[in-house]
Design a protein around this motif. Structure first.
Motif, PDB file in Angstrom:
ATOM      1  N   MET A 175       0.826  -1.210   0.000  1.00  0.00           N
ATOM      2  CA  MET A 175       0.000   0.000   0.000  1.00  0.00           C
ATOM      3  C   MET A 175       0.862   1.262   0.000  1.00  0.00           C
ATOM      4  O   MET A 175       0.494   2.274  -0.599  1.00  0.00           O
ATOM      5  N   LEU A 219      -2.920   6.798   6.303  1.00  0.00           N
ATOM      6  CA  LEU A 219      -3.390   6.868   4.927  1.00  0.00           C
ATOM      7  C   LEU A 219      -2.993   8.191   4.293  1.00  0.00           C
ATOM      8  O   LEU A 219      -3.003   9.235   4.947  1.00  0.00           O
ATOM      9  N   LEU A 240      -0.897   4.675  -1.189  1.00  0.00           N
ATOM     10  CA  LEU A 240      -2.098   4.693  -0.362  1.00  0.00           C
ATOM     11  C   LEU A 240      -1.794   4.954   1.107  1.00  0.00           C
ATOM     12  O   LEU A 240      -2.633   5.455   1.852  1.00  0.00           O
ATOM     13  N   GLN A 281      -5.022   9.845  -1.181  1.00  0.00           N
ATOM     14  CA  GLN A 281      -5.482   8.812  -2.115  1.00  0.00           C
ATOM     15  C   GLN A 281      -5.983   7.589  -1.353  1.00  0.00           C
ATOM     16  O   GLN A 281      -6.998   6.989  -1.704  1.00  0.00           O
ATOM     17  N   GLY A 282      -5.301   7.226  -0.292  1.00  0.00           N
ATOM     18  CA  GLY A 282      -5.711   6.097   0.530  1.00  0.00           C
ATOM     19  C   GLY A 282      -7.026   6.352   1.247  1.00  0.00           C
ATOM     20  O   GLY A 282      -7.863   5.457   1.363  1.00  0.00           O
TER      21      GLY A 282
END
Length: 90
Positions: free
Chosen positions: A39, A65, A44, A68-69
């Motif tokens: 991730m 996060l 993310l 975008q995450g």
């Protein structure tokens, strides 16, 4: 991955350590850390080293996060309740 997204979203925008993520998601380290690395590579999640609160302990990675995450997590976990974990000290 949804449990991890949900846990990170519940903590956003604060940082969280992997150990706390393991406790709240039920994921084992052999699953959690590869997911977090993937991730991070996808943009993310961001990770940083955090100095220990207790002297004599090693630094640890903390995760949160990215924008975008957060967008992905909100879409993937729309109707699920968010767990709230205690924030890490700054």
């Amino acid at each position: 991955m949804n449990a991890l997204l949900l846990a990170l979203l519940g903590q956003a925008p604060d940082w969280i350590h992997g150990y706390e993520l393991m406790k709240v998601t039920g994921l084992k380290s052999g699953s959690l850390y590869p997911l977090l690395m993937r991730m991070t590579d996808q943009g993310l999640v961001e990770a940083e080293w955090r100095e220990p609160i207790v002297m004599g302990r090693p630094p640890r990675h903390a995760y949160r996060l990215t924008a975008q995450g957060v967008a992905l997590a909100r879409g993937a976990t729309n109707d699920l309740p968010l767990p709230r974990l205690p924030a890490l000290p700054a």
